[in-house]
Design a protein around this motif. Structure first.
Motif, PDB file in Angstrom:
ATOM      1  N   ASP A   1       6.033   0.340 -15.191  1.00  0.00           N
ATOM      2  CA  ASP A   1       4.876  -0.638 -15.213  1.00  0.00           C
ATOM      3  C   ASP A   1       5.464  -2.055 -14.816  1.00  0.00           C
ATOM      4  O   ASP A   1       4.743  -3.016 -14.254  1.00  0.00           O
ATOM      5  N   ARG A   2       6.749  -2.645 -14.966  1.00  0.00           N
ATOM      6  CA  ARG A   2       7.164  -3.685 -14.605  1.00  0.00           C
ATOM      7  C   ARG A   2       7.245  -3.843 -13.165  1.00  0.00           C
ATOM      8  O   ARG A   2       6.986  -4.640 -12.317  1.00  0.00           O
ATOM      9  N   MET A   3       7.658  -2.653 -12.369  1.00  0.00           N
ATOM     10  CA  MET A   3       7.782  -2.603 -10.953  1.00  0.00           C
ATOM     11  C   MET A   3       6.556  -2.798 -10.324  1.00  0.00           C
ATOM     12  O   MET A   3       5.993  -3.350  -9.578  1.00  0.00           O
ATOM     13  N   ALA A   4       5.433  -2.249 -11.062  1.00  0.00           N
ATOM     14  CA  ALA A   4       3.896  -2.416 -10.706  1.00  0.00           C
ATOM     15  C   ALA A   4       3.585  -3.839 -10.722  1.00  0.00           C
ATOM     16  O   ALA A   4       2.933  -4.394  -9.793  1.00  0.00           O
ATOM     17  N   ARG A   5       3.813  -4.574 -11.831  1.00  0.00           N
ATOM     18  CA  ARG A   5       3.833  -5.926 -11.835  1.00  0.00           C
ATOM     19  C   ARG A   5       4.368  -6.982 -10.952  1.00  0.00           C
ATOM     20  O   ARG A   5       3.718  -7.761 -10.463  1.00  0.00           O
ATOM     21  N   ALA A   6       5.354  -6.445 -10.781  1.00  0.00           N
ATOM     22  CA  ALA A   6       6.223  -7.095  -9.703  1.00  0.00           C
ATOM     23  C   ALA A   6       5.587  -7.159  -8.113  1.00  0.00           C
ATOM     24  O   ALA A   6       5.625  -7.919  -7.644  1.00  0.00           O
ATOM     25  N   LEU A   7       5.155  -5.942  -8.095  1.00  0.00           N
ATOM     26  CA  LEU A   7       4.458  -5.587  -6.783  1.00  0.00           C
ATOM     27  C   LEU A   7       3.222  -6.396  -6.634  1.00  0.00           C
ATOM     28  O   LEU A   7       2.818  -7.075  -5.563  1.00  0.00           O
ATOM     29  N   GLU A   8       2.530  -6.418  -7.535  1.00  0.00           N
ATOM     30  CA  GLU A   8       1.263  -7.410  -7.715  1.00  0.00           C
ATOM     31  C   GLU A   8       1.624  -8.626  -7.718  1.00  0.00           C
ATOM     32  O   GLU A   8       1.085  -9.474  -6.871  1.00  0.00           O
ATOM     33  N   GLY A   9       2.710  -9.133  -7.945  1.00  0.00           N
ATOM     34  CA  GLY A   9       3.053 -10.654  -7.800  1.00  0.00           C
ATOM     35  C   GLY A   9       3.489 -10.910  -6.469  1.00  0.00           C
ATOM     36  O   GLY A   9       3.281 -11.910  -5.974  1.00  0.00           O
ATOM     37  N   VAL A  10       4.382 -10.062  -5.958  1.00  0.00           N
ATOM     38  CA  VAL A  10       4.490 -10.156  -4.302  1.00  0.00           C
ATOM     39  C   VAL A  10       3.580 -10.282  -3.517  1.00  0.00           C
ATOM     40  O   VAL A  10       3.504 -11.138  -2.693  1.00  0.00           O
ATOM     41  N   ILE A  11       2.424  -9.376  -3.865  1.00  0.00           N
ATOM     42  CA  ILE A  11       1.417  -9.552  -3.189  1.00  0.00           C
ATOM     43  C   ILE A  11       0.619 -10.800  -3.332  1.00  0.00           C
ATOM     44  O   ILE A  11       0.154 -11.598  -2.324  1.00  0.00           O
ATOM     45  N   GLU A  12       0.513 -11.259  -4.498  1.00  0.00           N
ATOM     46  CA  GLU A  12      -0.185 -12.643  -4.733  1.00  0.00           C
ATOM     47  C   GLU A  12       0.497 -13.737  -3.919  1.00  0.00           C
ATOM     48  O   GLU A  12       0.051 -14.536  -3.511  1.00  0.00           O
TER      49      GLU A  12
ATOM     50  N   HIS B   1       0.845  -1.123   0.030  1.00  0.00           N
ATOM     51  CA  HIS B   1      -0.027  -0.034   0.117  1.00  0.00           C
ATOM     52  C   HIS B   1       0.739   1.140  -0.037  1.00  0.00           C
ATOM     53  O   HIS B   1       0.589   2.268  -0.681  1.00  0.00           O
ATOM     54  N   GLN B   2       1.895   1.350   0.781  1.00  0.00           N
ATOM     55  CA  GLN B   2       2.685   2.339   0.695  1.00  0.00           C
ATOM     56  C   GLN B   2       3.611   2.628  -0.378  1.00  0.00           C
ATOM     57  O   GLN B   2       3.855   3.751  -0.614  1.00  0.00           O
ATOM     58  N   LEU B   3       4.037   1.422  -1.290  1.00  0.00           N
ATOM     59  CA  LEU B   3       4.644   1.522  -2.307  1.00  0.00           C
ATOM     60  C   LEU B   3       3.705   1.898  -3.655  1.00  0.00           C
ATOM     61  O   LEU B   3       3.925   2.592  -4.488  1.00  0.00           O
ATOM     62  N   ALA B   4       2.367   1.518  -3.578  1.00  0.00           N
ATOM     63  CA  ALA B   4       1.563   1.624  -4.623  1.00  0.00           C
ATOM     64  C   ALA B   4       1.170   2.925  -4.903  1.00  0.00           C
ATOM     65  O   ALA B   4       1.113   3.576  -6.049  1.00  0.00           O
ATOM     66  N   ASN B   5       0.758   3.812  -3.816  1.00  0.00           N
ATOM     67  CA  ASN B   5       0.456   5.263  -3.890  1.00  0.00           C
ATOM     68  C   ASN B   5       1.638   5.914  -4.718  1.00  0.00           C
ATOM     69  O   ASN B   5       1.424   6.827  -5.705  1.00  0.00           O
ATOM     70  N   PRO B   6       3.031   5.795  -4.184  1.00  0.00           N
ATOM     71  CA  PRO B   6       3.917   6.787  -4.793  1.00  0.00           C
ATOM     72  C   PRO B   6       4.124   6.219  -6.265  1.00  0.00           C
ATOM     73  O   PRO B   6       4.531   7.086  -7.326  1.00  0.00           O
ATOM     74  N   LEU B   7       4.045   4.782  -6.629  1.00  0.00           N
ATOM     75  CA  LEU B   7       4.182   4.252  -7.876  1.00  0.00           C
ATOM     76  C   LEU B   7       3.334   4.664  -8.901  1.00  0.00           C
ATOM     77  O   LEU B   7       3.599   5.078  -9.940  1.00  0.00           O
ATOM     78  N   THR B   8       2.051   4.889  -8.228  1.00  0.00           N
ATOM     79  CA  THR B   8       0.759   5.548  -9.382  1.00  0.00           C
ATOM     80  C   THR B   8       1.241   6.885  -9.475  1.00  0.00           C
ATOM     81  O   THR B   8       0.893   7.247 -10.838  1.00  0.00           O
ATOM     82  N   ALA B   9       1.477   7.563  -8.579  1.00  0.00           N
ATOM     83  CA  ALA B   9       1.998   9.095  -8.771  1.00  0.00           C
ATOM     84  C   ALA B   9       2.802   9.240  -9.797  1.00  0.00           C
ATOM     85  O   ALA B   9       3.014   9.925 -10.722  1.00  0.00           O
ATOM     86  N   MET B  10       4.093   8.441  -9.485  1.00  0.00           N
ATOM     87  CA  MET B  10       5.115   8.359 -10.395  1.00  0.00           C
ATOM     88  C   MET B  10       4.730   8.127 -11.913  1.00  0.00           C
ATOM     89  O   MET B  10       5.309   8.832 -12.928  1.00  0.00           O
ATOM     90  N   ARG B  11       4.056   7.065 -12.112  1.00  0.00           N
ATOM     91  CA  ARG B  11       3.576   6.861 -13.588  1.00  0.00           C
ATOM     92  C   ARG B  11       2.764   7.659 -14.000  1.00  0.00           C
ATOM     93  O   ARG B  11       2.872   8.039 -15.284  1.00  0.00           O
ATOM     94  N   LEU B  12       2.021   8.357 -13.269  1.00  0.00           N
ATOM     95  CA  LEU B  12       1.087   9.421 -13.981  1.00  0.00           C
ATOM     96  C   LEU B  12       1.976  10.559 -14.149  1.00  0.00           C
ATOM     97  O   LEU B  12       1.915  11.316 -15.424  1.00  0.00           O
ATOM     98  N   ARG B  13       3.121  10.779 -13.681  1.00  0.00           N
ATOM     99  CA  ARG B  13       3.940  11.782 -13.931  1.00  0.00           C
ATOM    100  C   ARG B  13       4.896  11.722 -14.981  1.00  0.00           C
ATOM    101  O   ARG B  13       5.149  12.415 -16.028  1.00  0.00           O
ATOM    102  N   LEU B  14       4.973  10.279 -15.141  1.00  0.00           N
ATOM    103  CA  LEU B  14       6.070   9.891 -16.343  1.00  0.00           C
ATOM    104  C   LEU B  14       4.842   9.827 -17.593  1.00  0.00           C
ATOM    105  O   LEU B  14       5.335   9.958 -18.705  1.00  0.00           O
TER     106      LEU B  14
END
Length: 483
Positions: free
Chosen positions: A287-298, A256-269
């Motif tokens: 995008d790859r970091m976001a997928r990796a984060l989702e994989g770790v959660i799973e 959760h703490q990583l998802a928000n900054p990652l989403t903000a960074m992606r919007l900025r990019l």
């Protein structure tokens, strides 16, 4: 364990009963032997006292008495034997003599006569057992003033007393068996259940904990040692569950703490990429970091209790995913076994996830390769299992097999977290797809076999049609198949 303890208890009880019954039966058999010998020896002594000497004709006068005695007893043959071994008088009608029969001399007859002629009467046997059919030999000397004049010999048939002993033995054995059955039913079975039931309950709870499920509460019964063991297990289970909960909460908090900054960074990019194409690689990496984060959660959810099973049609779900992937393969998908329905109780998205993961890998790592998908049904209906096999044929068409074909060692390493082959470093991916697949199938009570197909890769996934004791998912909450 229950059977072994029950057998042990019955064996010990049988040993105790045997130790109690055997002396009683033995004492009765010995008492019958002594009584019979004493009765016949008293009669032989009385006949010996009536004999004056062999020359007076007394033995001949004793003949009627011997015949009447043998007739009254019915089981005795009596005779007066001279010092030379000849028969002076006999109550037996057998021409062959009192101590012989068609089978030959009675066992021990000659020794008894020889002992009596030397002044030694016979002694009683140890016991009369049903399986010892030899007659009883009773002999006593005839003497006057230390002079041996002959002997009185009786050959006694022991069938009657042996029958009494056999009856008493049969009654004792039958009573012992009845008592043994009664003790086993009233004492052995409850005692074994008292010991084994807590062990069975503890085993079920250990299996639940090992498979990722929360062990249910159970009362502490049985011997004190088992109660202490159950208490220790409860403490351990609480500690393990707390550790698992902490782990899942940690991953959830971090994601959760990583998802928000990652989403903000992606919007900025995204905004920067519209003006500067050089930002595109950075956006792809985000995008790859976001997928990796989702994989770790799973991965962190493996063995959790939040998975829900519903009734699904495995064949229909495979068909739906094939229809979506078919345009990417352009006729290179060969599907078998999905024509008939394949009902099962699984997570609704499990089969689609398996098919998507394997076909996605085939697209990325085996482009232009034919892919075979087969669904097999194995076992009887009450224990039905579905085997889904997905096999590709290696790298791109025309590529050197020595460079693209998987080795057995490489195939054995697939499925490990974040593991990727060096030659696939430039292919988009996180290295978590197969590991997530393996964990989810294991949670469902199935198994995954990944092996080299030479050429290509073969992935064999086995799924149960019905949940078993090894699953960590919750009970089904839907009755209509999800298609």
């Amino acid at each position: 364990m229950r059977r072994r303890l029950l057998i042990l208890a019955i064996t010990l009880t049988a040993a105790v009963l045997t130790a109690l019954i055997a002396p009683l039966v033995t004492a009765y058999a010995e008492e019958r032997a002594v009584t019979l010998h004493e009765q016949r020896l008293a009669a032989a002594t009385r006949f010996a006292a009536l004999v004056d000497d062999s020359a007076s004709g007394a033995p001949d006068l004793l003949q009627p008495d011997l015949e009447r005695y043998d007739a009254v007893t019915g089981s005795t043959r009596s005779a007066v034997i001279g010092t030379d071994g000849s028969t002076l008088a006999s109550g037996s009608t057998l021409a062959s003599g009192v101590g012989t029969s068609e089978a030959g001399p009675a066992p021990g007859y000659d020794d008894a006569v020889d002992g009596a002629l030397t002044g030694t009467p016979t002694t009683s046997p140890s016991a009369l057992w049903p399986w010892r059919t030899d007659p009883l030999i009773v002999a006593t000397p005839i003497g006057r003033d230390a002079q041996i004049l002959g002997a009185v010999v009786m050959v006694v048939d022991t069938a009657g007393p042996r029958g009494d002993v056999a009856t008493r033995l049969a009654v004792a054995v039958a009573g012992g068996i009845a008592l043994l059955a009664l003790v086993a039913f009233l004492v052995g079975v409850p005692l074994v259940a008292w010991v084994v039931r807590p062990v069975d309950q503890l085993t079920e709870r250990v299996q639940a904990l090992a498979s990722g499920r929360r062990p249910g509460a159970a009362g502490h019964a049985g011997p004190p040692e088992l109660r202490r063991l159950a208490t220790s297990f409860d403490e351990m289970a609480r500690a393990v569950e707390y550790s698992r909960s902490q782990q899942r909460d940690l991953v959830a908090d971090v994601s959760h703490q990583l998802a928000n900054p990652l989403t903000a960074m992606r919007l900025r990019l995204d905004g920067l990429a519209a003006d500067d194409p050089a930002v595109e690689p950075v956006l792809a990496e985000a995008d790859r970091m976001a997928r990796a984060l989702e994989g770790v959660i799973e991965v962190s959810r493996a063995g959790g209790h939040d998975r829900r099973r519903v009734s699904v049609d495995v064949a229909a779900q495979i068909g739906e995913r094939i229809a979506l992937w078919e345009p990417l393969f352009d006729g290179r998908l060969e599907v078998r076994g999905v024509e008939a329905a394949a009902p099962a109780v699984l997570e609704e998205d499990l089969v689609p996830t398996i098919v998507d993961t394997l076909l996605d890998n085939a697209v990325k790592y085996a482009p232009d390769s034919p892919v075979e998908i087969t669904l097999d049904r194995r076992g009887p209906e009450e224990a039905r299992r579905y085997v889904l096999t997905v096999r590709d044929h290696g790298g791109p068409t025309g590529a050197d097999p020595t460079e693209t074909d998987l080795t057995d060692t490489e195939a054995a390493e697939l499925g490990a977290r974040f593991h990727r082959l060096p030659r696939h470093a430039d292919v988009d991916g996180t290295g978590l797809g197969l590991s997530i697949l393996v964990l989810r199938v294991r949670d469902a009570g199935g198994s995954v076999l990944i092996e080299a197909a030479h050429p290509g890769l073969r992935c064999v996934t086995t799924l149960p049609a019905r949940p078993g004791p090894g699953t960590s998912a919750a009970t089904p909450d839907a009755a209509v198949p999800a298609r």
